[in-house]
Write an enzyme that holds these catalytic residues in place. Sequence first.
Site, PDB file in Angstrom:
ATOM      1  CG  ASP A 259      -1.801   1.129   1.426  1.00 28.50           C
ATOM      2  OD1 ASP A 259      -1.340   2.285   1.278  1.00 28.50           O
ATOM      3  OD2 ASP A 259      -2.988   0.917   1.750  1.00 28.50           O
ATOM      4  CG  HIS A 262       0.559   0.963   4.528  1.00 30.43           C
ATOM      5  ND1 HIS A 262      -0.107  -0.203   4.768  1.00 30.43           N
ATOM      6  CD2 HIS A 262      -0.370   1.934   4.641  1.00 30.43           C
ATOM      7  CE1 HIS A 262      -1.387   0.034   5.001  1.00 30.43           C
ATOM      8  NE2 HIS A 262      -1.567   1.338   4.914  1.00 30.43           N
ATOM      9  CG  ASP A 296      -5.843   5.527   3.515  1.00 24.10           C
ATOM     10  OD1 ASP A 296      -5.381   4.905   2.552  1.00 24.10           O
ATOM     11  OD2 ASP A 296      -5.703   5.147   4.695  1.00 24.10           O
TER      12      ASP A 296
HETATM   13  C1  RNT Z   1      -4.910   0.377   6.532  1.00 28.38           C
HETATM   14  C2  RNT Z   1      -4.711  -0.520   5.353  1.00 28.38           C
HETATM   15  C3  RNT Z   1      -5.889  -1.365   4.994  1.00 28.38           C
HETATM   16  C4  RNT Z   1      -7.209  -0.640   5.123  1.00 28.38           C
HETATM   17  C5  RNT Z   1      -8.387  -1.384   4.552  1.00 28.38           C
HETATM   18  C6  RNT Z   1      -9.676  -0.778   4.972  1.00 28.38           C
HETATM   19  O1  RNT Z   1      -3.864   1.230   6.741  1.00 28.38           O
HETATM   20  O2  RNT Z   1      -4.325   0.242   4.255  1.00 28.38           O
HETATM   21  O3  RNT Z   1      -5.715  -1.876   3.721  1.00 28.38           O
HETATM   22  O4  RNT Z   1      -7.151   0.627   4.541  1.00 28.38           O
HETATM   23  O5  RNT Z   1      -8.292  -2.697   4.862  1.00 28.38           O
HETATM   24 ZN    ZN Z   2      -4.283  -0.698   2.352  1.00 28.12          ZN
END
Ligand code: RNT
Ligand code: ZN
Length: 420
Positions: A259, A262, A296
């Site tokens: 992600d 992250h 996000d």
């Molecule tokens: C959280 C992660 C995870 C969530 C989802 C809702 O930091 O990115 O993927 O955003 O599962």
């Molecule tokens: Zn995520």
Amino acid sequence: MSYTEAKARYQALGVDTDAAIAKLKTVPVSIHCWQGDDVRGFDTDPSKPLTGGIQTTGNYPGRARTPEELMADMDLMLSLCPGRKKLNLHANYAIFDEENGGWVDRDQIGPKHFKRWVAFCKKHNMGADFNPTFFSHPKCDPLTLSSPDEETRRFWIEHGKASIRISTYLAEELGEPCVMNIWTGDGYKDIPADRLGPRQRYRDAIDQILSEPYDFNLVKPCIESKVFGIGVEAYTVGSSEFALSYAAMNRDKCIPLMDNGHYHPTEVVSDKIPALLAFFPEIALHITRPIRWDSDHVVLLDDETREICKEIVRCGGLEGSVKIALDYFDASINRIAAWTVGVRNLQKALLMALVTPNESLKQLQDEGDFTALLVKQEELKTLPFGEIWAEYCRVCGVPQDGEWLDTVRDYERTVLSHRA
Ligand code: RNT
Ligand code: ZN
């Protein structure tokens, strides 16, 4: 300028825009259900805060509160977005009704709680991905799979196993593999005294979850890493090294998921994609936009999103080795507009990557002509991409830029504003 003229400009560089459009139409992009309701789901008290280090901020009116509302909002969003879609579901979106016996806790959920989502996906001709939900629940102590409390850990392992069974059901019903992502917010706010124990317990818990039988061609379990979260600033159990090592040691059972919110702020996922593809036949992505932290925000057509998409395309990721999903949630603006603009931006970035003369640029690199490489890469930025995008929207039968926001506004007036 018309599409025909724009097409000729790209043709002069050896790029076939019709082929790019045809290709992009076949590429599944997994759209997260959780933008529609601020990651609340339907299985816990909506007045309780989110936990696990994630936050939605903003209080824009019109949040979907029921499966019906969420599905109706998605109907609209899907009609405004081009390309082939998949639905990304979370376990907390289980639908409980009289017919299926009412509410059960997360260790007890099963395929029957996702029957209506299957019908929804069938209506839209799309596959589904799945996520066990290891957050926002009274049994987060606050740890889940890495908890020192055996009862807590058992509960969450059972949840993970239930999620594998649901993922199999989704894949079989919808005829497309289901990517099942394991992410926990497990971690500590302040300096821990034991960093190894939680990771050993987490590792063992994932082993136990993945001991639930599944066909790896149908269900693709992923391990998502994270650097830190709100309230868990000092220590994250599922760190990058942890998640990557787990995936590397269990290549026959799962794949890594990155992600792009992250990592430390100067790290980029675009560069990590080819690094992982040198070792893993398949990887998965959560595409988001971090501002200073894992915030996000809505995905933009920004440099890093474009670079991620370039790497996906250049590395052959569109043939299935890169599982593309979106992951963001903004509660401060109209949620359907947030969804739509993020999905459209990702589609734009993918299309831009597809109409880049990647082969000839690579050749310049291999020949060592970095002067030409720099000049050409810069000049690509002002090609008439807008016309190619407009053609793609036409071909997909979705509104053009400038045409869809009014539709969302109408829906806001007639539907969303009546949700008290
Ligand atoms: C959280 C992660 C995870 C969530 C989802 C809702 O930091 O990115 O993927 O955003 O599962
Ligand atoms: Zn995520």
